[in-house]
Write a protein that holds these residues in place. Structure first.
Motif, short mmCIF file in Angstrom:
data_model
loop_
_atom_site.label_atom_id
_atom_site.label_comp_id
_atom_site.label_asym_id
_atom_site.label_seq_id
_atom_site.Cartn_x
_atom_site.Cartn_y
_atom_site.Cartn_z
N LEU A 1 -50.56 -114.85 47.49
CA LEU A 1 -50.20 -113.62 48.19
C LEU A 1 -51.03 -112.46 47.64
CD1 LEU A 1 -46.34 -114.13 48.06
CD2 LEU A 1 -47.89 -114.72 49.92
N SER A 2 -51.35 -111.52 48.50
CA SER A 2 -52.18 -110.40 48.06
C SER A 2 -51.64 -109.06 48.51
CB SER A 2 -53.61 -110.57 48.61
OG SER A 2 -53.61 -110.62 50.03
N GLY A 3 -50.37 -109.01 48.88
CA GLY A 3 -49.79 -107.75 49.32
C GLY A 3 -49.24 -106.95 48.15
N TRP A 4 -48.77 -105.76 48.47
CA TRP A 4 -48.14 -104.89 47.48
C TRP A 4 -46.86 -105.55 46.99
CZ3 TRP A 4 -44.92 -99.98 48.73
CH2 TRP A 4 -44.73 -99.24 47.57
N VAL A 5 -46.61 -105.52 45.68
CA VAL A 5 -45.44 -106.18 45.08
C VAL A 5 -44.65 -105.14 44.27
CG1 VAL A 5 -44.65 -108.17 43.74
CG2 VAL A 5 -46.84 -108.28 44.93
N PRO A 6 -43.91 -104.25 44.92
CA PRO A 6 -43.18 -103.21 44.19
C PRO A 6 -41.96 -103.77 43.47
CG PRO A 6 -42.70 -103.07 46.53
CD PRO A 6 -43.76 -104.13 46.38
N THR A 7 -41.75 -103.29 42.25
CA THR A 7 -40.57 -103.67 41.48
C THR A 7 -39.32 -103.02 42.05
OG1 THR A 7 -41.92 -103.88 39.49
CG2 THR A 7 -39.54 -103.70 39.18
N VAL A 8 -38.27 -103.81 42.22
CA VAL A 8 -36.98 -103.30 42.67
C VAL A 8 -36.06 -103.07 41.46
CG1 VAL A 8 -34.92 -103.81 44.05
CG2 VAL A 8 -37.21 -104.45 44.90
N SER B 1 -46.19 -114.33 28.78
CA SER B 1 -46.11 -115.41 29.77
C SER B 1 -45.11 -115.01 30.84
CB SER B 1 -45.68 -116.71 29.10
OG SER B 1 -45.45 -117.72 30.06
N ILE B 2 -45.51 -115.09 32.11
CA ILE B 2 -44.64 -114.70 33.22
C ILE B 2 -44.62 -115.83 34.24
CG2 ILE B 2 -44.15 -112.96 34.98
CD1 ILE B 2 -45.76 -110.97 33.42
N THR B 3 -43.44 -116.17 34.73
CA THR B 3 -43.30 -117.22 35.73
C THR B 3 -42.40 -116.77 36.87
OG1 THR B 3 -41.42 -118.21 34.56
CG2 THR B 3 -43.60 -119.07 34.03
N THR B 4 -42.69 -117.29 38.04
CA THR B 4 -41.83 -117.12 39.22
C THR B 4 -41.45 -118.50 39.73
OG1 THR B 4 -42.72 -114.98 39.92
CG2 THR B 4 -41.78 -116.37 41.63
N ARG B 5 -40.16 -118.73 39.89
CA ARG B 5 -39.69 -120.03 40.37
C ARG B 5 -39.16 -119.99 41.80
NH1 ARG B 5 -35.47 -122.30 36.26
NH2 ARG B 5 -34.60 -120.22 36.60
N ASN B 6 -38.97 -118.78 42.32
CA ASN B 6 -38.36 -118.70 43.64
C ASN B 6 -38.83 -117.46 44.38
OD1 ASN B 6 -36.48 -119.62 45.68
ND2 ASN B 6 -35.18 -117.88 45.11
N LEU B 7 -39.41 -117.66 45.53
CA LEU B 7 -39.73 -116.58 46.46
C LEU B 7 -38.99 -116.87 47.74
CD1 LEU B 7 -43.24 -115.09 47.26
CD2 LEU B 7 -41.53 -115.47 49.03
N ALA B 8 -38.11 -115.96 48.14
CA ALA B 8 -37.30 -116.19 49.33
C ALA B 8 -36.91 -114.85 49.94
CB ALA B 8 -36.03 -116.99 48.99
N GLY B 9 -36.95 -114.78 51.26
CA GLY B 9 -36.52 -113.58 51.95
C GLY B 9 -37.35 -112.36 51.65
N GLY B 10 -38.59 -112.56 51.23
CA GLY B 10 -39.45 -111.43 50.91
C GLY B 10 -39.27 -110.87 49.52
N PHE B 11 -38.50 -111.57 48.65
CA PHE B 11 -38.31 -111.14 47.27
C PHE B 11 -38.63 -112.30 46.33
CE2 PHE B 11 -35.68 -108.31 49.74
CZ PHE B 11 -35.79 -107.08 49.10
N ARG C 1 -44.77 -107.63 50.04
CA ARG C 1 -45.16 -107.04 51.31
C ARG C 1 -46.57 -107.51 51.63
NH1 ARG C 1 -43.06 -100.85 50.11
NH2 ARG C 1 -40.83 -101.32 50.14
N LEU C 2 -46.68 -108.34 52.63
CA LEU C 2 -47.98 -108.92 52.98
C LEU C 2 -48.82 -107.94 53.78
CD1 LEU C 2 -46.80 -112.50 53.96
CD2 LEU C 2 -47.63 -111.70 51.75
N GLY C 3 -50.13 -108.13 53.69
CA GLY C 3 -51.04 -107.36 54.51
C GLY C 3 -51.30 -105.97 54.04
N ARG C 4 -50.96 -105.65 52.74
CA ARG C 4 -51.23 -104.34 52.19
C ARG C 4 -51.98 -104.52 50.89
NH1 ARG C 4 -45.75 -100.74 53.16
NH2 ARG C 4 -45.40 -101.34 55.32
N PRO C 5 -52.58 -103.44 50.33
CA PRO C 5 -53.31 -103.57 49.08
C PRO C 5 -52.46 -104.16 47.98
CG PRO C 5 -53.72 -101.44 50.09
CD PRO C 5 -52.65 -102.08 50.88
N ALA C 6 -53.07 -104.99 47.13
CA ALA C 6 -52.32 -105.71 46.11
C ALA C 6 -52.04 -104.82 44.91
CB ALA C 6 -53.11 -106.94 45.66
#
Length: 292
Positions: A224-231, A249-259, A284-289
């Motif tokens: 993915l290359s979209g903007w990834v704002p912290t919530v 070290s950072i890991t992501t195990r789940n991407l769902a519903g746009g989060f 958010r896809l399609g925006r600067p990363a």
């Protein structure tokens, strides 16, 4: 900045570094602090969330009777921009070993109205007073030597999403997590890097609040290359770090519903786990990363 430069005699020390100057707050009155958020800590047009957390962390360290952050939970409400800001703190509870407070950061919008950018609830204590009893199944990340890793300055072209903050940091990323930079993301949602401040200042508890949010988003390795704002971002500081570069070290195990979630571990030069965090971020896809 190279590891040779970090090892030079001119390395900064806590209290006399760019990080300290740029996170310093000025107490206007009890519980109210002024700061000018520096453009050097931006990603794209937004101020980095880890830098903002360190700013509020410094204000709370002044406002509370204890000076070390133990746990800090932040909700990012609106994107912060470089320029004047106000931090307002409130003491929620004080105790013998822990004190709890909350803080919010405000800026003026284009109409002159005050807007809350970030709200934090945190507990502080004395890390040096903790018993030295460690029982863990966690293990440090297996990073290649620093001279076999790569930073933003090593690419032939600017890294996507790169911005002013990269000049403030020493990042040397594990090649195994750099497929996104070559157009071949691994799909694993992992990011690993050596980490330090560019002027060589050793880490302390406040700079750990920056370290957990300073690497490129794991979303890049998910393709993915979209903007990834912290919530929301919660950081647990577990120990005062030993001198020397950190490993993150950072890991992501789940991407769902746009989060997606990002789980981070920060290890010091003595192989001690000194900080952990979890954040929820929006994809958010399609925006600067970029990511604040």
């Amino acid at each position: 900045m190279s590891e040779q430069a970090i090892a030079s005699d001119r390395r900064a020390v806590p209290g006399d570094s760019e990080f300290d100057r740029d996170t310093a707050v000025s107490r206007r009155e009890p519980g109210v602090y002024d700061i000018d958020l520096r453009a050097g800590w931006t990603i794209g047009n937004a101020v980095n969330g880890g830098y903002l957390l360190a700013v509020l962390g410094r204000a709370l360290a002044d406002a509370l009777p204890h000076s070390d952050p133990f746990t800090v939970s932040a909700h990012y409400l609106t994107a912060s921009r470089p320029g004047p800001a106000v931090v307002r703190t409130e003491t929620v509870r004080t105790g013998r070993t822990l004190s709890t407070g909350q803080a919010s950061l405000y800026q003026r919008d284009e109409h002159g109205d005050e807007v809350e950018r970030l709200r934090v609830l945190a507990s502080y204590g004395d890390l040096d007073a903790l018993p030295d009893d460690v029982r863990t199944t966690a293990t440090p990340p297996a990073l290649p030597p620093m001279d076999q890793c790569f930073g933003p300055q090593d690419g032939p072209t600017p890294v996507a999403g790169g911005s002013a903050i990269t000049g403030r940091l020493m990042l040397k990323l594990d090649p195994a997590t750099l497929g996104w930079a070559l157009g071949a993301p691994s799909g694993k949602g992992e990011m690993r890097s050596w980490f330090g401040l560019a002027d060589g200042r050793d880490a302390d508890p406040l700079s750990l609040l920056l370290a957990v949010d300073a690497l490129p988003p794991t979303a890049f390795e998910l393709g993915l290359s979209g903007w990834v704002p912290t919530v929301e971002l919660t950081v647990h500081v577990r120990h005062r770090p030993a001198p020397g570069p950190l490993r993150v070290s950072i890991t992501t195990r789940n991407l769902a519903g746009g989060f997606l979630e990002e789980d981070a571990e920060v290890w010091d030069s003595s192989d001690r786990l000194v900080a952990q965090s979890r954040q929820l971020a929006r994809v958010r896809l399609g925006r600067p990363a970029n990511r604040p």
